[in-house]
Design a protein around this motif. Structure first.
Motif, short mmCIF file in Angstrom:
data_model
loop_
_atom_site.label_atom_id
_atom_site.label_comp_id
_atom_site.label_asym_id
_atom_site.label_seq_id
_atom_site.Cartn_x
_atom_site.Cartn_y
_atom_site.Cartn_z
N PRO A 158 0.80 -1.22 0.00
CA PRO A 158 0.00 0.00 0.00
C PRO A 158 0.83 1.27 0.00
O PRO A 158 0.29 2.37 -0.04
N PHE A 159 2.17 1.15 0.00
CA PHE A 159 3.03 2.32 0.16
C PHE A 159 2.95 3.27 -1.03
O PHE A 159 3.01 4.48 -0.88
N GLY A 160 2.82 2.72 -2.24
CA GLY A 160 2.69 3.55 -3.42
C GLY A 160 1.45 4.43 -3.35
O GLY A 160 1.48 5.60 -3.74
N LYS A 161 0.38 3.88 -2.83
CA LYS A 161 -0.87 4.64 -2.70
C LYS A 161 -0.71 5.75 -1.66
O LYS A 161 -1.18 6.87 -1.86
N VAL A 162 -0.02 5.44 -0.56
CA VAL A 162 0.19 6.43 0.50
C VAL A 162 1.05 7.58 0.01
O VAL A 162 0.74 8.76 0.25
N VAL A 163 2.13 7.28 -0.71
CA VAL A 163 3.00 8.36 -1.18
C VAL A 163 2.28 9.21 -2.24
O VAL A 163 2.45 10.43 -2.27
N ALA A 164 1.47 8.60 -3.08
CA ALA A 164 0.71 9.36 -4.07
C ALA A 164 -0.24 10.34 -3.38
O ALA A 164 -0.37 11.51 -3.79
N LYS A 165 -0.88 9.89 -2.31
CA LYS A 165 -1.77 10.75 -1.54
C LYS A 165 -0.99 11.89 -0.88
O LYS A 165 -1.43 13.05 -0.87
N THR A 166 0.19 11.57 -0.35
CA THR A 166 1.04 12.58 0.28
C THR A 166 1.47 13.63 -0.74
O THR A 166 1.47 14.83 -0.43
N ILE A 167 1.82 13.21 -1.93
CA ILE A 167 2.24 14.13 -2.98
C ILE A 167 1.09 15.08 -3.34
O ILE A 167 1.28 16.29 -3.44
N ARG A 168 -0.11 14.53 -3.50
CA ARG A 168 -1.28 15.37 -3.81
C ARG A 168 -1.56 16.34 -2.66
O ARG A 168 -1.78 17.54 -2.88
N LYS A 169 -1.57 15.83 -1.43
CA LYS A 169 -1.88 16.65 -0.25
C LYS A 169 -0.87 17.79 -0.08
O LYS A 169 -1.21 18.88 0.38
N SER A 170 0.38 17.55 -0.46
CA SER A 170 1.44 18.56 -0.32
C SER A 170 1.50 19.51 -1.51
O SER A 170 2.36 20.39 -1.56
#
Length: 188
Positions: A158-170
């Motif tokens: 699930p790490f790819g999904k988490v980092v994609a969300k972090t990139i969008r949120k930032s």
């Protein structure tokens, strides 16, 4: 020497293959000195040309291994051979890495335990290093940058999904985002 801004994911130079270096001149020596200064100020253990907005095939590294041996240098026009990846379960803590172009984040990623790095130095002299463990990880991470690959591109679920969300949120993932080591708070 000067600290340079570090490009954040989304900057096009981070997502393209870097160009071979053909001129070993004062401009290259200045770039390398600036990259060491930037990496040390960040702080980091490696920094590739594309991370400072320069689409050239080079990276700098600085790492002290478990035997207290210091590994510090520049790899220009490198090639990298790696051992097969382990099939053991991923160690979320022991195999976690970060990236100065995705500041403040760390995720587990499987890397080869052993690599052979071949490159040239600032004088165009060839060298090779057999690296193991974390030094091998650093070389693989920085070498990926030269091919336009960020470690987030290699993360599994699930790490790819988490980092994609972090990139969008930032609000990253778009051109023009940088941070300045020693000045900016790297998480934003």
């Amino acid at each position: 020497m000067a600290v340079r801004p570090i490009s954040i994911t989304g900057e096009p130079v981070l997502h393209e293959r870097a160009t071979e270096i053909t001129e070993f001149d004062d401009a290259l020596r200045t770039l390398v000195a600036d990259m060491f200064e930037t990496m040390d100020t960040a702080p980091g253990v490696g920094l590739a040309g594309p991370q400072v907005g320069v689409g050239l095939r080079l990276f700098v590294y600085s790492f002290v291994d478990d035997d207290d041996r210091t590994w510090r240098g520049v790899a220009i026009n490198p090639t990298l051979w790696q051992s097969p990846l382990s099939i053991e379960p991923l160690d979320d803590d022991g195999e976690s890495e970060g990236c100065l172009s995705i500041p403040g984040e760390r995720f587990p990623l499987r890397r080869a335990d052993d690599v052979l790095l071949r490159a040239v130095d600032l004088h165009g002299e060839p060298f090779e290093i057999e690296a193991h463990g974390w030094l091998a990880r650093i070389f693989q991470h920085e070498y990926d940058h030269l091919d336009g690959v960020l470690y987030a591109d290699r993360l599994e679920h699930p790490f790819g999904k988490v980092v994609a969300k972090t990139i969008r949120k930032s609000s990253w993932g778009v051109p023009g985002k940088t941070w300045m080591p020693g000045v900016d708070h790297p998480e934003g």
